[in-house]
Design a protein around this motif. Sequence first.
Motif, short mmCIF file in Angstrom:
data_model
loop_
_atom_site.label_atom_id
_atom_site.label_comp_id
_atom_site.label_asym_id
_atom_site.label_seq_id
_atom_site.Cartn_x
_atom_site.Cartn_y
_atom_site.Cartn_z
N UNK A 236 0.88 -1.17 0.00
CA UNK A 236 0.00 0.00 0.00
C UNK A 236 0.92 1.23 0.00
N UNK A 237 1.21 1.76 -1.18
CA UNK A 237 2.22 2.80 -1.32
C UNK A 237 1.89 4.03 -0.48
N UNK A 238 0.64 4.46 -0.50
CA UNK A 238 0.26 5.65 0.26
C UNK A 238 0.45 5.44 1.76
N UNK A 239 0.03 4.30 2.26
CA UNK A 239 0.15 4.00 3.68
C UNK A 239 1.61 3.89 4.12
N UNK A 240 2.41 3.15 3.35
CA UNK A 240 3.81 2.95 3.73
C UNK A 240 4.60 4.25 3.62
N UNK A 241 4.30 5.06 2.61
CA UNK A 241 4.96 6.37 2.48
C UNK A 241 4.69 7.24 3.69
N UNK A 242 3.46 7.22 4.16
CA UNK A 242 3.11 8.03 5.32
C UNK A 242 3.80 7.51 6.58
N UNK A 243 3.85 6.19 6.74
CA UNK A 243 4.51 5.61 7.91
C UNK A 243 6.01 5.94 7.92
N UNK A 244 6.64 5.83 6.77
CA UNK A 244 8.07 6.18 6.68
C UNK A 244 8.27 7.64 7.04
N UNK A 245 7.38 8.48 6.54
CA UNK A 245 7.47 9.91 6.86
C UNK A 245 7.27 10.16 8.35
N UNK A 246 6.34 9.42 8.97
CA UNK A 246 6.06 9.61 10.39
C UNK A 246 7.32 9.41 11.24
N UNK A 247 8.16 8.48 10.84
CA UNK A 247 9.37 8.20 11.62
C UNK A 247 10.55 9.08 11.24
N UNK A 248 10.62 9.49 9.98
CA UNK A 248 11.80 10.21 9.49
C UNK A 248 11.59 11.70 9.30
N UNK A 249 10.33 12.14 9.23
CA UNK A 249 10.00 13.52 8.85
C UNK A 249 10.66 13.89 7.53
#
Length: 514
Positions: A236-249
């Motif tokens: 799920x590209x949208x979900x995983x992109x958001x999760x990666x962003x949540x941890x890395x900003x």
Amino acid sequence: MEKKFNITGACIPKYHYMVNLDSRLEAIRKMVDSEQYFCINKGRQYGKTTILKALKKYLSSEYTVVSMDFQKQMSNSSFADEERFVKTFGKAFSEIFKNCQKSENVGKTECDFDGISDMVELFKKLSQICKNSEVPVVLIIDEVDQASNNQVFLDFLAQLRGYYLDREETATFQSVILAGVHDIRNLRQKIRPDAEHKHNSPWNIASAFEVEMSFSPEDIATMLSEYEKDNSTGMDIEKISQLIYDYTSGYPVLVSNMCALMDKKSDWTKQGVLYANREILIQKNPLFESLINKLEDNEQLCELIYGILFNGYRVPYNPDDSAIDSAMMYGFVKNENGFVAVANRIFEVRIYNWFVTREKTQSPIFIKGMNEKTQFVVGNHLDMEKILERFVVHYNDIYGSQTDKFKEEDGRKLFLLYLRPIINGVGNYYIEAQTRDHRRTDIVVDYCGEQYIIELKIWYGDEYNTKGEQQLSEYLESYHLDKGYLVTFSFLKNKNTGVKTIECNGKIIVEATV
């Protein structure tokens, strides 16, 4: 050759999965078109060299782009004196300029620096080259930090400034872009620390560089989409992109690092993100070494970060504060709605762990957590209720006779000291920034795919306690969890310590009072 996620050096489209840089390149091109001189100053591994390499190619149809790298083309001895600098710079510039002309359909411009040995003559020659070139010349210099602690580079900047100010009368570069961690003012502070010259930068002509270099979730999605076309993981590209962003900003190297680890494990789920986060937090790399070194070397910065993380202080962002300015320059903190915040969750937890580790050998509560850790894990499940029960016992036994000031300032740290050895190597935690203040902090623990929400707060009466229970229940709802945990640090002389379970808005809350 199979593409990969790159975490060392500049990214190359042929070999590496990359975010789409077009919008950034277009924004920078507009600055170049309007004849702006500017600096790209960002922390380590923030994508500076990658963007400069892409920019050279992006601009090459309209400009002759002379892109230099001081780390590669200028040794420390090159800055020893004016003559040596001029000769080394002139030779490097000439070679790059001639190669640019070979690869572009433009007329040849003579570019010979023989016999030139001083700065004035160097710039006369550069001006002549810019005048005779059929297309405007753009100068890019990467790794300007290599020029630290020398006067000759300041003289070079002064000449650039002089020609820029006189550009209507005398030919000069269309645009000059300097890139590095330190900005030019910081270089001058190193060279001329006296009060008279401390802030008189020869680079005061520079325009502000406001192009965002960190990656948004949408940016990350462009990279994952390219990966997905090649690998068909079904993520799920949208979900995983958001999760990666949540941890890395969106810190570029952290984004790529997480993706590389998830690729290695072939896990593009939420559990894969948690795995990557856990692995990054135990890595030893130059970025984290720089982060910790700055804390160790700057007591003011260390106190600032400690107050934000453990005491919930809201520190207004002030660019004139030397500690804040230094941390911003290195990319370790950010301006978040007018207040100083640690740049991302990964940095934050790494700093928490550093503070905790510094005190673990002197902390009896850390030793208690270490000795008892096996009784808190059943299978892959963490018995958080039992952890709270034992924490209450140990906290009161060890710190019950300490002053209230000690307990209020260090309660959060002591809980993390107890928790850290219990989850170490298997789980991780992070602090929710939006709930952290002097009164309240929410900790999210990730352990074997399960999440545990723990609110730490100071006792301010029954009404405030009830409000805290309601806030926690709402927070649990946003995480789709039915059970949460509340640790209250009470400084009343007549208090009831211990653990109890209540129900609030359909959620189970385990409350521990110390």
